[in-house]
Design a protein around this motif. Structure first.
Motif, PDB file in Angstrom:
ATOM      1  N   ALA A 263      15.622   8.460   1.353  1.00 54.03           N
ATOM      2  CA  ALA A 263      14.570   8.264   2.261  1.00 54.03           C
ATOM      3  C   ALA A 263      13.776   7.316   2.218  1.00 54.03           C
ATOM      4  O   ALA A 263      13.387   6.537   2.820  1.00 54.03           O
ATOM      5  CB  ALA A 263      13.955   9.708   2.768  1.00 54.03           C
ATOM      6  N   LEU A 264      13.158   7.339   0.799  1.00 54.64           N
ATOM      7  CA  LEU A 264      12.153   6.355   0.625  1.00 54.64           C
ATOM      8  C   LEU A 264      12.947   4.795   0.401  1.00 54.64           C
ATOM      9  O   LEU A 264      12.175   4.021   0.855  1.00 54.64           O
ATOM     10  CB  LEU A 264      11.513   6.735  -0.784  1.00 54.64           C
ATOM     11  N   TYR A 265      13.878   4.881   0.069  1.00 51.82           N
ATOM     12  CA  TYR A 265      14.584   3.380  -0.105  1.00 51.82           C
ATOM     13  C   TYR A 265      14.682   2.857   1.342  1.00 51.82           C
ATOM     14  O   TYR A 265      14.611   1.848   1.746  1.00 51.82           O
ATOM     15  CB  TYR A 265      16.223   3.623  -0.576  1.00 51.82           C
TER      16      TYR A 265
ATOM     17  N   LEU B 277       4.837   6.071  10.841  1.00 50.65           N
ATOM     18  CA  LEU B 277       4.271   6.238   9.480  1.00 50.65           C
ATOM     19  C   LEU B 277       2.968   6.399   9.571  1.00 50.65           C
ATOM     20  O   LEU B 277       2.568   7.302   8.635  1.00 50.65           O
ATOM     21  CB  LEU B 277       4.638   4.945   8.901  1.00 50.65           C
ATOM     22  N   ALA B 278       2.030   5.749  10.425  1.00 53.01           N
ATOM     23  CA  ALA B 278       0.800   6.092  10.512  1.00 53.01           C
ATOM     24  C   ALA B 278       0.510   7.644  10.902  1.00 53.01           C
ATOM     25  O   ALA B 278      -0.500   8.246  10.202  1.00 53.01           O
ATOM     26  CB  ALA B 278      -0.013   4.979  11.706  1.00 53.01           C
TER      27      ALA B 278
ATOM     28  N   MET C 177       0.915  -1.041   0.059  1.00 52.99           N
ATOM     29  CA  MET C 177      -0.007   0.018  -0.090  1.00 52.99           C
ATOM     30  C   MET C 177       0.948   1.356   0.110  1.00 52.99           C
ATOM     31  O   MET C 177       0.309   2.367  -0.629  1.00 52.99           O
ATOM     32  CB  MET C 177      -0.985   0.086   1.278  1.00 52.99           C
ATOM     33  N   ALA C 178       2.074   1.221   0.728  1.00 50.34           N
ATOM     34  CA  ALA C 178       2.760   2.426   0.665  1.00 50.34           C
ATOM     35  C   ALA C 178       3.511   2.628  -0.560  1.00 50.34           C
ATOM     36  O   ALA C 178       3.682   3.744  -1.390  1.00 50.34           O
ATOM     37  CB  ALA C 178       4.018   2.003   1.709  1.00 50.34           C
ATOM     38  N   ILE C 179       3.780   1.523  -1.333  1.00 50.59           N
ATOM     39  CA  ILE C 179       4.444   1.627  -2.798  1.00 50.59           C
ATOM     40  C   ILE C 179       3.282   2.447  -4.019  1.00 50.59           C
ATOM     41  O   ILE C 179       3.628   3.106  -4.586  1.00 50.59           O
ATOM     42  CB  ILE C 179       4.802   0.344  -3.308  1.00 50.59           C
TER      43      ILE C 179
ATOM     44  N   PRO D  67      10.213   7.594  -7.701  1.00 52.43           N
ATOM     45  CA  PRO D  67      10.252   7.182  -6.127  1.00 52.43           C
ATOM     46  C   PRO D  67       9.611   6.326  -5.519  1.00 52.43           C
ATOM     47  O   PRO D  67      10.005   5.568  -4.660  1.00 52.43           O
ATOM     48  CB  PRO D  67       9.364   8.396  -5.693  1.00 52.43           C
ATOM     49  N   ALA D  68       8.335   5.694  -6.238  1.00 55.56           N
ATOM     50  CA  ALA D  68       7.904   4.486  -5.814  1.00 55.56           C
ATOM     51  C   ALA D  68       8.856   3.241  -6.249  1.00 55.56           C
ATOM     52  O   ALA D  68       8.720   2.411  -5.165  1.00 55.56           O
ATOM     53  CB  ALA D  68       6.713   4.170  -6.585  1.00 55.56           C
ATOM     54  N   LEU D  69       9.454   3.383  -7.269  1.00 56.42           N
ATOM     55  CA  LEU D  69      10.596   2.124  -7.513  1.00 56.42           C
ATOM     56  C   LEU D  69      11.448   2.318  -6.534  1.00 56.42           C
ATOM     57  O   LEU D  69      12.319   1.361  -6.097  1.00 56.42           O
ATOM     58  CB  LEU D  69      11.197   2.447  -8.756  1.00 56.42           C
ATOM     59  N   ALA D  70      12.166   3.405  -5.881  1.00 52.47           N
ATOM     60  CA  ALA D  70      13.038   3.560  -4.925  1.00 52.47           C
ATOM     61  C   ALA D  70      12.529   2.755  -3.804  1.00 52.47           C
ATOM     62  O   ALA D  70      13.255   2.270  -2.955  1.00 52.47           O
ATOM     63  CB  ALA D  70      13.412   4.822  -4.624  1.00 52.47           C
ATOM     64  N   LEU D  71      11.343   3.098  -3.255  1.00 46.25           N
ATOM     65  CA  LEU D  71      10.784   2.485  -2.098  1.00 46.25           C
ATOM     66  C   LEU D  71      10.491   0.939  -2.118  1.00 46.25           C
ATOM     67  O   LEU D  71      10.715   0.113  -1.351  1.00 46.25           O
ATOM     68  CB  LEU D  71       9.198   3.038  -1.756  1.00 46.25           C
ATOM     69  N   ALA D  72      10.102   0.462  -3.373  1.00 50.79           N
ATOM     70  CA  ALA D  72      10.178  -0.958  -3.732  1.00 50.79           C
ATOM     71  C   ALA D  72      11.458  -1.439  -3.694  1.00 50.79           C
ATOM     72  O   ALA D  72      11.444  -2.851  -3.085  1.00 50.79           O
ATOM     73  CB  ALA D  72       9.730  -1.214  -5.264  1.00 50.79           C
TER      74      ALA D  72
END
Length: 209
Positions: free
Chosen positions: A115-117, A86-87, A25-27, A38-43
């Motif tokens: 930061a996302l990573y 995070l919430a 859900m965060a991604i 940015p989403a790929l960095a989080l992933a």
């Protein structure tokens, strides 16, 4: 025998990674809010955290962690508190006015990829259930008669599946229709994500072995 073992492992890991959860859900939310990269960095951070536990499971260290009530307690507390953080952060963002959707304008600040990573890594490392999940996966794929290449096949194959699943969410939810949907329902989406983070954090803090 090796093919059937790997098929069982890959199927189990696919179901676990593709199922809805805080990381997915965060991604999704990051992809709709900030865009694909940015989403790929989080992933990538989530995948790294998963591989961290995979390597520990392969070396047997995770078995020692699972047997240590104190170690699991520390991991559980840290992970639960981080999810609650995070919430809070997501909930605060949901209360702010505006669309919250990233706009690629001249002079706009570069997204905080590190930061996302880091967030993705911490979300997965802070979940003690990942220890037990990888121990279960290793037990499914490894045995006394396992071939020498089974372990690399398990880790490598699961890493590829994780990249496809988490990266797929990042790509799919960064499309124009999804971004437009996020712009309309931003507060509802971020509010829901905040609830998911909070519920996961509370559940983690209250989790009993």
């Amino acid at each position: 025998m090796l093919a059937s073992q790997l098929a069982l492992v890959y199927g189990t890991y696919l179901i676990a990674t593709a199922s809805p959860g805080p990381s997915n859900m965060a991604i999704m939310a990051t992809a709709m809010r900030d865009g694909r990269v940015p989403a790929l960095a989080l992933a990538a951070g989530v995948i790294t955290g998963s591989l961290f536990w995979a390597i520990l499971a392969a070396t047997g260290i995770s078995a020692a962690l699972a047997a240590s009530a104190q170690a699991l307690f520390i991991i559980k507390m840290v992970g639960g508190v981080y999810l609650l953080y995070l919430a809070f952060r997501t909930g605060r963002s949901a209360l702010k006015p505006g669309t919250g959707v990233a706009k690629m304008e001249p002079g706009r600040a570069t997204p905080r990829y590190r930061a996302l990573y880091r967030q993705g890594v911490l979300m997965h490392i802070g979940n003690p259930k990942a220890v037990l999940a990888w121990m279960a996966i290793m037990s499914l794929g490894l045995g006394g008669s396992s071939a020498g290449g089974t372990l690399p096949a398990i880790i490598g194959g699961c890493a590829l599946i994780g990249a496809m699943v988490f990266g797929g969410y990042a790509v799919a939810f960064s499309t124009a229709p999804m971004i437009a949907l996020y712009a309309r329902l931003r507060r509802w989406i971020e509010g829901t994500l905040s609830v998911v983070f909070a519920a996961a954090g509370v559940k983690l803090l209250a989790w009993q072995r």
